[in-house]
Write a protein that holds these residues in place. Structure first.
Motif, PDB file in Angstrom:
ATOM      1  N   CYS B 131       0.824  -1.219   0.000  1.00 28.99           N
ATOM      2  CA  CYS B 131       0.000   0.000   0.000  1.00 28.99           C
ATOM      3  C   CYS B 131       0.857   1.267   0.000  1.00 28.99           C
ATOM      4  O   CYS B 131       0.473   2.288  -0.554  1.00 28.99           O
ATOM      5  CB  CYS B 131      -0.872   0.036   1.246  1.00 28.99           C
ATOM      6  N   THR B 132       2.014   1.182   0.664  1.00 28.54           N
ATOM      7  CA  THR B 132       2.803   2.392   0.909  1.00 28.54           C
ATOM      8  C   THR B 132       3.183   3.173  -0.352  1.00 28.54           C
ATOM      9  O   THR B 132       3.019   4.391  -0.364  1.00 28.54           O
ATOM     10  CB  THR B 132       4.065   2.035   1.706  1.00 28.54           C
ATOM     11  N   PRO B 133       3.673   2.531  -1.438  1.00 25.73           N
ATOM     12  CA  PRO B 133       4.158   3.333  -2.569  1.00 25.73           C
ATOM     13  C   PRO B 133       3.072   4.119  -3.301  1.00 25.73           C
ATOM     14  O   PRO B 133       3.401   5.025  -4.073  1.00 25.73           O
ATOM     15  CB  PRO B 133       4.772   2.289  -3.510  1.00 25.73           C
ATOM     16  N   ILE B 134       1.807   3.821  -3.066  1.00 27.68           N
ATOM     17  CA  ILE B 134       0.748   4.569  -3.751  1.00 27.68           C
ATOM     18  C   ILE B 134       0.764   6.029  -3.305  1.00 27.68           C
ATOM     19  O   ILE B 134       0.513   6.941  -4.101  1.00 27.68           O
ATOM     20  CB  ILE B 134      -0.623   3.919  -3.452  1.00 27.68           C
ATOM     21  N   PHE B 205      15.688 -11.408  -0.386  1.00 31.13           N
ATOM     22  CA  PHE B 205      14.727 -10.666   0.436  1.00 31.13           C
ATOM     23  C   PHE B 205      15.350  -9.364   0.927  1.00 31.13           C
ATOM     24  O   PHE B 205      14.722  -8.304   0.880  1.00 31.13           O
ATOM     25  CB  PHE B 205      14.318 -11.531   1.629  1.00 31.13           C
ATOM     26  N   PHE B 206      16.596  -9.447   1.362  1.00 31.40           N
ATOM     27  CA  PHE B 206      17.278  -8.267   1.909  1.00 31.40           C
ATOM     28  C   PHE B 206      17.428  -7.177   0.853  1.00 31.40           C
ATOM     29  O   PHE B 206      17.102  -6.011   1.092  1.00 31.40           O
ATOM     30  CB  PHE B 206      18.645  -8.697   2.443  1.00 31.40           C
ATOM     31  N   ILE B 207      17.876  -7.576  -0.363  1.00 31.82           N
ATOM     32  CA  ILE B 207      18.103  -6.570  -1.409  1.00 31.82           C
ATOM     33  C   ILE B 207      16.779  -5.931  -1.812  1.00 31.82           C
ATOM     34  O   ILE B 207      16.673  -4.703  -1.942  1.00 31.82           O
ATOM     35  CB  ILE B 207      18.807  -7.207  -2.620  1.00 31.82           C
ATOM     36  N   SER B 208      15.740  -6.778  -1.994  1.00 34.59           N
ATOM     37  CA  SER B 208      14.460  -6.184  -2.416  1.00 34.59           C
ATOM     38  C   SER B 208      13.833  -5.383  -1.288  1.00 34.59           C
ATOM     39  O   SER B 208      13.100  -4.422  -1.540  1.00 34.59           O
ATOM     40  CB  SER B 208      13.491  -7.241  -2.936  1.00 34.59           C
ATOM     41  N   VAL B 213      11.998  -0.107   0.917  1.00 39.38           N
ATOM     42  CA  VAL B 213      11.977   0.981   1.894  1.00 39.38           C
ATOM     43  C   VAL B 213      12.734   2.203   1.385  1.00 39.38           C
ATOM     44  O   VAL B 213      12.942   3.160   2.123  1.00 39.38           O
ATOM     45  CB  VAL B 213      12.523   0.547   3.272  1.00 39.38           C
ATOM     46  N   GLU B 214      13.141   2.171   0.093  1.00 38.35           N
ATOM     47  CA  GLU B 214      13.766   3.320  -0.583  1.00 38.35           C
ATOM     48  C   GLU B 214      15.001   3.836   0.135  1.00 38.35           C
ATOM     49  O   GLU B 214      15.145   5.042   0.367  1.00 38.35           O
ATOM     50  CB  GLU B 214      12.757   4.459  -0.720  1.00 38.35           C
ATOM     51  N   GLY B 254      10.565  -3.033   8.036  1.00 41.90           N
ATOM     52  CA  GLY B 254      11.355  -3.936   7.192  1.00 41.90           C
ATOM     53  C   GLY B 254      12.364  -4.727   8.001  1.00 41.90           C
ATOM     54  O   GLY B 254      12.495  -5.947   7.842  1.00 41.90           O
ATOM     55  N   SER B 255      13.094  -4.025   8.913  1.00 45.19           N
ATOM     56  CA  SER B 255      14.095  -4.726   9.723  1.00 45.19           C
ATOM     57  C   SER B 255      13.429  -5.765  10.617  1.00 45.19           C
ATOM     58  O   SER B 255      13.943  -6.875  10.783  1.00 45.19           O
ATOM     59  CB  SER B 255      14.866  -3.740  10.596  1.00 45.19           C
TER      60      SER B 255
END
Lengths: 156, 344
Positions: B131-134, B205-208, B213-214, B254-255
């Motif tokens: 949802c966040t990037p919207i 997973f870590f890279i994506s 989280v930009e 994310g962390s």
């Protein structure tokens, strides 16, 4: 394989930097020693000045004006550091080596008029401004494996 | 009568819901995390670059610098651009700061300490992340500015390239633990952490996650040197503060998600079992793991330059998605030949 190596190397370097000596000097609490060709405030040696006026003619910014010394008829340069761009033409052209450069660059003041240095003021030894705290004199040194940093060389 | 009311208030104040709302993972945790992590990031990045970082505010190592900056942002004026879509302009940062906090509701801080216990906790976290990037897209469009618009469009690319490998790589974890429930996933790691069983999946997973989280090196939508400040260009004052706040909450979520999926979540030995309640020990362990993750992310910010948008798309589509699929197949084979590895 080199891609993996090139990806991991910066990360290792960044981690290792965390434990290295900090390069920055805490200016103005620490004053790093300046290089020998540093161009700071110009100083006048009145007894050497022959009042030739070469500095006044050579100054590209018209910052220098020949004025009479207090209590005598001798003409000596007065420098407006608000106009001066520290090209040091006056220092290099002075035939009697009366104008010399110093390392002090902390000459900021609150009004433009205070930047006009009459010959008497110009003759004073450069001194650290009273507004700032007494600094530690530090010097850039490479200290072992922890990298380069500023090391104290005794209080002024 | 008074005694009853008093008991009611006291009961509410010590109830789990109140503590979860105001302490962990509620308001106090989020606020303190942001204040401390922003300071810690500036300090650690400075050390990576051989600088001092914040030094003067708060006497000890500039510890109050973030607070001073927040106060400054609170008192600054924000000016909407002419012809901006005012509703989107004002509401996007507010939601950008509040939506990522919803992801924290799915994270288990101890076997019983979850705001919203659910059998599909992982999917809830993913839904919130999706949802966040919207909101940046809305903000970028509403500002009526080319830089913000380009920043918003870049988020779409980045989102597509980052989210699919993020989903696919966690599939291995789900297969090993046999559940979408984050508590079950954590409990399945009581013997081995999943980062040991799934190093490839954890890496993908870590890279994506960094892309989602930009953070640098994937801060393409913000891109300070190219796009002024990306989709945040027109924001000033506390609206800008809210966008930064949202970014750090995403970082926390994310962390925490990475710690839960791959680093054993809240699992960890309790040094004094009779003295420290097991809930506290669990929280301390997951917060410790989160701190390690945040440190790694910050050092990565100091180490790498920003990728171009096409490089990110190449990485996402040509490397991360195939690697995540390979990881899924490897996990299938692992479960088929060594059924005892999973917790299911």
């Amino acid at each position: 394989m080199s891609t993996v190596k090139n990806t991991i190397r910066p990360l290792v370097l960044a981690f290792s930097h965390v434990f290295r000596r900090v390069f920055t000097a805490k200016y103005p609490y620490e004053a790093p020693s300046r290089p020998s060709r540093c161009r700071g405030r110009i100083m006048l040696r009145i007894e050497r000045c022959i009042s030739c006026g070469t500095c006044e003619k050579i100054c590209p910014n018209i910052a220098i004006k020949m004025v009479k010394l207090k209590g005598s008829d001798k003409l000596c340069p007065q420098i407006d550091f608000g106009r001066c761009m520290f090209c040091y033409f006056c220092v290099s052209y002075c035939p009697a080596e009366a104008l010399i450069g110093t390392e002090l660059v902390e000459i900021s003041v609150y009004s433009k008029e205070k930047l006009i240095y009459p010959p008497e003021k110009l003759a004073e030894e450069p001194k650290w401004p009273d507004l700032l705290p007494k600094p530690k004199r530090v010097k850039l040194r490479v200290v072992g494996r922890r990298g380069a940093g500023h090391v104290e060389i005794g209080r002024e | 009568m008074m005694q009853q009311i008093w008991d009611l208030i006291l009961g509410f104040l010590t109830s789990k819901y109140f503590l979860q709302l105001f302490f962990i993972p509620g308001i106090a945790f989020i606020g303190l995390f942001t204040l401390i992590v922003v300071w810690f990031e500036r300090k650690l990045l400075a050390r990576v670059m051989l600088r001092y970082g914040p030094l003067h505010v708060g006497r000890v190592a500039g510890i109050l610098q973030t607070l001073a900056d927040t106060l400054k942002l609170l008192f600054k004026e924000f000016i909407p651009p002419r012809k901006a879509y005012k509703l989107g302009f004002y509401l996007a940062p507010v939601f950008y700061a509040s939506v990522p906090t919803l992801a924290l509701t799915a994270i288990p801080f101890s076997p019983t300490w979850i705001v919203y216990p659910s059998d599909v906790g992982l999917l809830i976290a993913y839904a919130v992340i999706a949802c966040t990037p919207i909101l940046p897209i809305i903000a970028g469009w509403a500002c009526n500015n080319r830089y913000t618009m380009i920043g918003g469009l870049r988020i779409i690319f980045q989102d597509v390239a980052g989210e699919i490998p993020l989903l696919l790589s966690a599939l291995g974890v789900v297969m090993l633990s046999g559940s979408f429930n984050l508590v079950n996933i954590v409990n399945a790691q009581s013997r081995y952490w999943f980062i040991l069983l799934q190093p490839l999946g954890a890496l993908v997973f870590f890279i994506s996650l960094i892309a989602m989280v930009e953070r640098v090196p994937f801060d393409i939508p913000t891109a300070e040197q190219e796009l002024v400040f990306g989709w945040r260009t027109e924001y000033g004052g506390i609206l800008f503060g809210l966008t930064m706040f949202g970014e750090y909450i995403s970082l926390a979520a994310g962390s925490l998600l990475f710690s839960t999926l791959y680093l054993g979540g809240y699992l960890g030995p309790n040094p004094f079992p009779g003295f420290i309640p097991s809930d506290f020990a669990s929280m301390a362990w997951i917060l410790l793991k989160m701190a390690v993750m945040v440190t790694v992310l910050i050092v990565i910010r100091g180490a790498y330059p920003r990728l171009r948008i096409d490089q990110l798309l190449n990485l996402g589509w040509k490397w991360l998605i195939p690697l995540a699929m390979i990881n899924t197949v490897l996990t299938m084979l692992m479960i088929y030949f060594f059924p005892w590895v999973g917790g299911a």
